[in-house]
Design an enzyme around this catalytic site. Sequence first.
Site, short mmCIF file in Angstrom:
data_model
loop_
_atom_site.label_atom_id
_atom_site.label_comp_id
_atom_site.label_asym_id
_atom_site.label_seq_id
_atom_site.Cartn_x
_atom_site.Cartn_y
_atom_site.Cartn_z
N CYS A 1 51.52 59.37 51.25
CA CYS A 1 52.47 60.20 52.02
C CYS A 1 53.69 59.39 52.46
O CYS A 1 53.56 58.27 52.96
CB CYS A 1 51.76 60.77 53.24
SG CYS A 1 52.83 61.74 54.31
N GLY B 1 53.76 63.93 60.99
CA GLY B 1 52.94 63.75 62.19
C GLY B 1 51.56 64.34 62.06
O GLY B 1 51.29 65.15 61.17
N GLU B 2 50.68 63.91 62.94
CA GLU B 2 49.32 64.45 63.00
C GLU B 2 49.25 65.34 64.25
O GLU B 2 49.24 64.84 65.37
CB GLU B 2 48.32 63.29 63.06
CG GLU B 2 46.89 63.71 63.41
CD GLU B 2 46.38 64.89 62.59
OE1 GLU B 2 46.53 64.91 61.37
OE2 GLU B 2 45.82 65.82 63.20
N LEU C 1 41.72 67.24 53.04
CA LEU C 1 40.48 66.58 52.58
C LEU C 1 40.82 65.54 51.51
O LEU C 1 40.56 64.36 51.69
CB LEU C 1 39.52 67.65 52.05
CG LEU C 1 38.12 67.19 51.73
CD1 LEU C 1 37.40 66.68 52.94
CD2 LEU C 1 37.31 68.35 51.10
N HIS C 2 41.37 65.99 50.41
CA HIS C 2 41.95 65.14 49.36
C HIS C 2 40.96 64.28 48.58
O HIS C 2 41.35 63.66 47.58
CB HIS C 2 43.06 64.24 49.91
CG HIS C 2 44.17 64.96 50.60
ND1 HIS C 2 44.55 66.24 50.28
CD2 HIS C 2 45.00 64.58 51.61
CE1 HIS C 2 45.56 66.62 51.05
NE2 HIS C 2 45.84 65.64 51.87
N ASN D 1 52.95 65.55 44.83
CA ASN D 1 54.40 65.51 44.84
C ASN D 1 54.80 64.03 44.82
O ASN D 1 54.63 63.33 45.80
CB ASN D 1 54.84 66.17 46.16
CG ASN D 1 56.22 66.75 46.06
OD1 ASN D 1 57.03 66.29 45.29
ND2 ASN D 1 56.46 67.75 46.88
N CYS E 1 56.91 65.50 52.07
CA CYS E 1 56.95 65.25 53.51
C CYS E 1 57.63 63.94 53.84
O CYS E 1 57.26 62.90 53.31
CB CYS E 1 55.51 65.17 54.04
SG CYS E 1 54.47 66.44 53.38
N1 SAH Z 1 48.86 65.10 59.47
C1 SAH Z 1 48.60 66.44 59.04
C2 SAH Z 1 49.83 67.29 58.78
C3 SAH Z 1 50.99 66.65 58.07
S1 SAH Z 1 50.83 66.35 56.32
C4 SAH Z 1 47.68 66.42 57.85
O1 SAH Z 1 47.35 65.35 57.35
O2 SAH Z 1 47.24 67.47 57.42
C5 SAH Z 1 50.81 67.95 55.58
C6 SAH Z 1 50.13 67.98 54.22
O3 SAH Z 1 50.97 67.42 53.20
C7 SAH Z 1 48.83 67.21 54.20
O4 SAH Z 1 47.85 67.91 53.49
C8 SAH Z 1 49.26 65.96 53.44
O5 SAH Z 1 48.15 65.31 52.94
C9 SAH Z 1 50.19 66.54 52.40
N2 SAH Z 1 51.08 65.57 51.72
C10 SAH Z 1 51.63 64.45 52.21
N3 SAH Z 1 52.35 63.81 51.26
C11 SAH Z 1 52.25 64.55 50.13
C12 SAH Z 1 52.77 64.41 48.80
N4 SAH Z 1 53.54 63.39 48.45
N5 SAH Z 1 52.43 65.38 47.91
C13 SAH Z 1 51.66 66.44 48.26
N6 SAH Z 1 51.16 66.62 49.49
C14 SAH Z 1 51.44 65.68 50.43
#
Ligand code: SAH
Length: 352
Positions: A120, A165-166, A221-222, A296, A339
């Site tokens: 991220c 942010g979280e 989850l991922h 992404n 993001c």
């Molecule tokens: N901290 C929270 C909310 C912000 S991130 C969370 O982790 O859910 C929002 C979403 O975007 C999350 O699912 C994150 O894993 C995803 N995300 C972050 N970077 C990304 C990228 N490069 N491609 C796709 N999804 C991404």
Amino acid sequence: MEEKINMYGLTLDELKAQMVGLGQKEYRAKQLYSWLYKKDVSSFDEMSDVSKDFREVLKQRYTLDLPTIFTSQESSDGTIKLLYKLADGQKIETVLMRYIYGNAICITSEVGCNMACAFCASGLLKKVRNVTSAEMVGQLIAMNRLLKERGEDKLVSHIVVMGTGEPFDNYDNVIRFIRVANCQFGLDIGARHITVSTAGVVPKIIQYGREGLQVNLAVSLHAPTNELRDKIMPINKAYPLEKLIPAVMDYYQNSKREVTFEYILINNFNDTEECCKKLIELIKPTKGFVNLIPYNEVMENDFKRPSNNRVHFFHDMLLRAGIKTTIRKEFGADIDAACGQLRARYEKKRSN
Ligand code: SAH
């Protein structure tokens, strides 16, 4: 003198309590809410049914400050990405996405982020501070004003707290924001149109299920095993899957709302048939949905998006196992869509 309070950050109950504290009747709060959220005024002086004397009292104690637009990008698909400047000069991103069912805003909940997920771009800049509830409400109001200025007929109708942010690291402000957004006298956005996404802060997932709000929860989850999740999400060390999954089930039992599991598909990392089988086993008991997000790509790491074939293979396998699954629609592919990219770019420019 005491610091002024930004009125946009107060829930209706909080504003009521403050009005009573000022010797007013409770109904004042609804009257003020109506000026803020229905008539959308930008100053206390426009509140024509509030006496001049009391407007002066309000001006002494409260502000109606909103974030200002520092820069913006617009994609050919209509996605708008704003970089807002806050009162102390900090910058945050907010995105507007156009769906058939309405306009969804993606809200930023912290300036920077400490989750440090490997994939991220937001986590490249460490958390500086919480975004206040007033600044979250402000992201939405300022976006609506921009849409109105452009003569658009549809304003923001859906909210996802999925920006930088979280949210569960800034829990109280996020809940306050949701209460203002959901309040019928406030922004009046339906609870089912509001989703908060967490990287998996277990105690807050449990608390969120007990708030009595009918809002949605998404969990990033991922990965279907601790071994893989540890590699990309440091939070998994504190809250591994054997804690996360029961928390999700607890949330479901209390809120009766199904959880959405977000699952980024990263090429040759978590997109194999074996991963899919493990994912099915892991989440089947939770009754949750899956939202697949083809990765992404960002410049700062080497993770790659899988082929469309692989995405569809994974999707079909989940569907065949009886798990409701969607593939996330991609927005703003021609702008800094991922993001934190826009902010990261400006902050880096600044420090160079
Ligand atoms: N901290 C929270 C909310 C912000 S991130 C969370 O982790 O859910 C929002 C979403 O975007 C999350 O699912 C994150 O894993 C995803 N995300 C972050 N970077 C990304 C990228 N490069 N491609 C796709 N999804 C991404």
